[in-house]
Design a protein around this motif. Structure first.
Motif, PDB file in Angstrom:
ATOM      1  N   SER A 195      41.774  50.945  25.208  1.00  0.00           N
ATOM      2  CA  SER A 195      43.138  49.679  24.132  1.00  0.00           C
ATOM      3  C   SER A 195      43.706  48.969  24.045  1.00  0.00           C
ATOM      4  O   SER A 195      44.481  47.845  24.277  1.00  0.00           O
ATOM      5  CB  SER A 195      44.007  50.453  25.572  1.00  0.00           C
ATOM      6  OG  SER A 195      44.348  52.407  25.348  1.00  0.00           O
ATOM      7  N   SER A 196      42.210  47.490  24.750  1.00  0.00           N
ATOM      8  CA  SER A 196      42.655  46.097  23.731  1.00  0.00           C
ATOM      9  C   SER A 196      43.482  46.377  22.583  1.00  0.00           C
ATOM     10  O   SER A 196      42.923  46.457  21.421  1.00  0.00           O
ATOM     11  CB  SER A 196      41.109  45.750  24.009  1.00  0.00           C
ATOM     12  OG  SER A 196      40.834  46.266  22.695  1.00  0.00           O
ATOM     13  N   GLY A 197      44.536  45.076  22.890  1.00  0.00           N
ATOM     14  CA  GLY A 197      45.037  45.059  21.710  1.00  0.00           C
ATOM     15  C   GLY A 197      46.045  46.085  21.794  1.00  0.00           C
ATOM     16  O   GLY A 197      47.015  45.398  20.628  1.00  0.00           O
ATOM     17  N   ASP A 198      46.437  47.385  22.305  1.00  0.00           N
ATOM     18  CA  ASP A 198      47.233  48.061  22.229  1.00  0.00           C
ATOM     19  C   ASP A 198      47.892  47.991  23.415  1.00  0.00           C
ATOM     20  O   ASP A 198      48.196  48.120  24.403  1.00  0.00           O
ATOM     21  CB  ASP A 198      46.718  49.744  22.257  1.00  0.00           C
ATOM     22  CG  ASP A 198      45.609  49.155  20.765  1.00  0.00           C
ATOM     23  OD1 ASP A 198      46.216  49.192  19.642  1.00  0.00           O
ATOM     24  OD2 ASP A 198      45.168  50.561  20.735  1.00  0.00           O
ATOM     25  N   THR A 216      49.848  45.181  27.537  1.00  0.00           N
ATOM     26  CA  THR A 216      48.379  45.049  26.558  1.00  0.00           C
ATOM     27  C   THR A 216      47.155  44.608  27.175  1.00  0.00           C
ATOM     28  O   THR A 216      47.259  43.021  27.292  1.00  0.00           O
ATOM     29  CB  THR A 216      48.717  44.430  25.520  1.00  0.00           C
ATOM     30  OG1 THR A 216      50.149  44.645  24.969  1.00  0.00           O
ATOM     31  CG2 THR A 216      48.483  44.245  24.244  1.00  0.00           C
ATOM     32  N   ARG A 219      40.410  42.281  26.367  1.00  0.00           N
ATOM     33  CA  ARG A 219      38.900  42.731  25.791  1.00  0.00           C
ATOM     34  C   ARG A 219      37.980  42.187  26.912  1.00  0.00           C
ATOM     35  O   ARG A 219      38.207  40.423  26.705  1.00  0.00           O
ATOM     36  CB  ARG A 219      38.044  42.494  24.340  1.00  0.00           C
ATOM     37  CG  ARG A 219      37.357  43.293  24.501  1.00  0.00           C
ATOM     38  CD  ARG A 219      36.443  42.933  22.460  1.00  0.00           C
ATOM     39  NE  ARG A 219      37.278  43.611  21.681  1.00  0.00           N
ATOM     40  CZ  ARG A 219      36.640  44.770  21.801  1.00  0.00           C
ATOM     41  NH1 ARG A 219      36.426  45.666  22.301  1.00  0.00           N
ATOM     42  NH2 ARG A 219      37.936  45.538  20.759  1.00  0.00           N
ATOM     43  N   ARG A 277      38.284  54.100  16.173  1.00  0.00           N
ATOM     44  CA  ARG A 277      38.589  52.326  16.608  1.00  0.00           C
ATOM     45  C   ARG A 277      37.173  51.884  15.910  1.00  0.00           C
ATOM     46  O   ARG A 277      37.629  50.732  15.512  1.00  0.00           O
ATOM     47  CB  ARG A 277      38.720  51.892  17.814  1.00  0.00           C
ATOM     48  CG  ARG A 277      39.783  52.666  19.004  1.00  0.00           C
ATOM     49  CD  ARG A 277      39.826  52.388  20.163  1.00  0.00           C
ATOM     50  NE  ARG A 277      39.642  51.180  21.026  1.00  0.00           N
ATOM     51  CZ  ARG A 277      41.409  50.479  20.591  1.00  0.00           C
ATOM     52  NH1 ARG A 277      42.295  50.966  20.286  1.00  0.00           N
ATOM     53  NH2 ARG A 277      41.241  48.799  21.207  1.00  0.00           N
ATOM     54  N   THR A 280      38.665  51.714  12.775  1.00  0.00           N
ATOM     55  CA  THR A 280      39.464  51.741  11.983  1.00  0.00           C
ATOM     56  C   THR A 280      39.590  49.358  12.243  1.00  0.00           C
ATOM     57  O   THR A 280      40.543  48.309  12.674  1.00  0.00           O
ATOM     58  CB  THR A 280      40.851  51.774  12.697  1.00  0.00           C
ATOM     59  OG1 THR A 280      39.897  51.760  14.298  1.00  0.00           O
ATOM     60  CG2 THR A 280      41.324  52.896  12.598  1.00  0.00           C
ATOM     61  N   ARG A 282      39.032  48.182  15.304  1.00  0.00           N
ATOM     62  CA  ARG A 282      39.288  47.317  16.407  1.00  0.00           C
ATOM     63  C   ARG A 282      37.718  47.789  17.429  1.00  0.00           C
ATOM     64  O   ARG A 282      38.449  46.731  18.397  1.00  0.00           O
ATOM     65  CB  ARG A 282      39.893  48.885  17.250  1.00  0.00           C
ATOM     66  CG  ARG A 282      41.603  48.042  15.997  1.00  0.00           C
ATOM     67  CD  ARG A 282      42.522  49.185  17.002  1.00  0.00           C
ATOM     68  NE  ARG A 282      42.373  50.641  16.856  1.00  0.00           N
ATOM     69  CZ  ARG A 282      43.563  51.718  17.062  1.00  0.00           C
ATOM     70  NH1 ARG A 282      44.277  51.493  17.272  1.00  0.00           N
ATOM     71  NH2 ARG A 282      43.119  53.428  16.527  1.00  0.00           N
ATOM     72  N   GLU A 283      37.034  48.173  17.288  1.00  0.00           N
ATOM     73  CA  GLU A 283      36.012  48.080  18.321  1.00  0.00           C
ATOM     74  C   GLU A 283      34.948  47.814  17.239  1.00  0.00           C
ATOM     75  O   GLU A 283      34.552  48.082  16.530  1.00  0.00           O
ATOM     76  CB  GLU A 283      35.718  49.425  18.877  1.00  0.00           C
ATOM     77  CG  GLU A 283      36.874  49.593  20.236  1.00  0.00           C
ATOM     78  CD  GLU A 283      36.785  48.892  21.298  1.00  0.00           C
ATOM     79  OE1 GLU A 283      35.694  48.189  20.821  1.00  0.00           O
ATOM     80  OE2 GLU A 283      37.997  49.030  21.790  1.00  0.00           O
TER      81      GLU A 283
END
Length: 405
Positions: A195-198, A216, A219, A277, A280, A282-283
């Motif tokens: 959930s890094s950044g979320d 939040t 990472r 992720r 998208t 995000r990873e």
């Protein structure tokens, strides 16, 4: 030299043993459903290479054990190519050969001439068997051994971390994340790592009061004894619990099955979340592991189980329980991998059969051949990428650089 050899054996042997059992169960799923529908089978093999044991039963099925323990396979009668999905021309040719040799109607005993829904069930039975194996393992562990639940009590907040910014304090008890209950402190790391950044909504208990905190995860790189160097989302807290707060629960058989299903669903959900992720952006996919990483994890688990208690009996029990849990996780991973819509995997076969069900004819041979080649390339690329990640996490390049300098 002897120590290095012992470490290799402690890493490779348990991994190969677990892998062989899991793949055998996978292939057994294909085999049992196929036999239920009356499909002719030529061979069921455990391992590859030259046979060290072989026996043919009264149904004409060869049961074989190969010298190389890297899984196994089932060979259905009439398989003509590696994709096992012949086109219309290939089916016509196969049917003529079978009829000429065994008479009219004999083709109905062959996999490729079974109704499409039966073929789909046979193909899906392999991955499903992996999930059933995982649920069965979890069920036994939860009912016989039980599970230790350790509340997520904060004993340290890292200065400047997302937790410090959000207002977490030492002594806080995390009870929910985004409305989902936190039963064990591992639930917190599992949720925050992806959930890094979320922003996450935490429910905490503090001095008898219920508070809502928004944090939040960031990472950060850290060393993991099992996975090597990881780069995942972190909250910035150290969690622990007192002996009075820790609970050891053993479930009855029905509850254990439910917990086994829930645990399997959690692993699948985490895997899907991570892949989503990646797509998208995000990873970056650096936590995907290949055989090296899985073997390292197996070796680390083996060493930890051996070191936990020097007593031979306790050591054997710890090793058995550890490797059994590892087998459940790996079985889920293999089942999920085989369901990917890649032509050389079970998921790719299901895609071909879905097309056949709609179009009323098999996929053209040229398309199958192209799909098979693309599938092999995708799998090879995925394995190379995962192996690169494993080497990076194992710091091998840094080690080699130190040797050269």
């Amino acid at each position: 030299m002897l120590n290095a050899l012992a470490q290799v054996l402690m890493t490779v042997v348990p991994f190969l043993m677990v892998l062989t059992v899991i793949v055998t169960i996978h292939e057994l799923g294909h085999f049992l459903v196929a036999r239920y529908f009356g499909v002719k089978v030529d061979r069921f093999a455990i391992g590859f290479g030259k046979a060290i044991f072989s026996r043919t039963d009264r149904h004409g099925i060869e049961w074989r054990i190969g010298w190389l323990p890297l899984g196994g396979y089932v060979k259905f009668s009439g398989d003509m190519d590696a994709s096992s999905v012949p086109d219309s021309r290939g089916l016509d040719t196969l049917k003529r050969e079978i009829v000429a040799e065994k008479g009219v109607g004999a083709e109905r005993d062959y996999f490729h001439f079974k109704p499409i829904w039966q073929r789909m069930l046979i193909v899906a039975a392999g991955p499903v068997s992996n999930f059933v194996l995982a649920i069965a393992i979890f069920t036994v562990l939860f009912s016989v051994v039980g599970v230790t639940l350790r509340p997520a009590r904060i004993v340290e907040v890292v200065a400047g971390s997302p937790a410090a910014t959000a207002g977490f304090q030492v002594g806080d008890l995390i009870t929910e994340i985004n409305g989902s209950p936190v039963r064990d402190r591992s639930d917190v790391s599992r949720r925050t790592s992806l959930s890094s950044g979320d922003p996450l909504r935490f429910t905490v208990e503090r001095a008898g009061q219920r508070l809502i905190l928004i944090a939040t995860p960031e990472r950060r790189v850290q060393e993991d004894p099992l996975a090597g160097r990881t780069n995942m989302g972190q909250l910035g807290v150290l969690l622990s619990s007192t002996a009075a707060e820790t609970r050891q629960i053993r479930y009855n058989p029905i509850e254990a099955v439910g917990e086994g299903v829930r645990q399997t669903g959690n692993v699948l959900g985490t895997t899907l979340n991570y892949i989503g992720r990646i797509f998208t952006g995000r990873e970056n996919g650096d936590q995907l592991s290949g055989p090296l990483g899985i073997a390292k994890a197996s070796g680390a688990l083996t060493n930890a189980a051996v070191a936990a208690n020097p007593d031979p009996g306790a050591m054997a029990i710890n090793l058995l329980l550890t490797m059994t849990s590892f087998a459940a996780i790996l079985s889920i991973g293999i089942g999920f991998l085989n369901l990917l819509p890649i032509p050389v995997l079970d998921g790719g076969h299901l895609v071909f059969y879905a097309y056949e069900a709609v179009a009323r004819k098999p996929v053209a041979a040229s398309v199958q051949e192209a799909g098979y080649r693309v599938g092999l390339a995708l799998l090879a690329g995925l394995m190379l990428f995962a192996t690169w990640n494993d080497l990076q996490k194992l710091n091998l390049f840094k080690f080699l650089g130190g040797l050269v300098s």
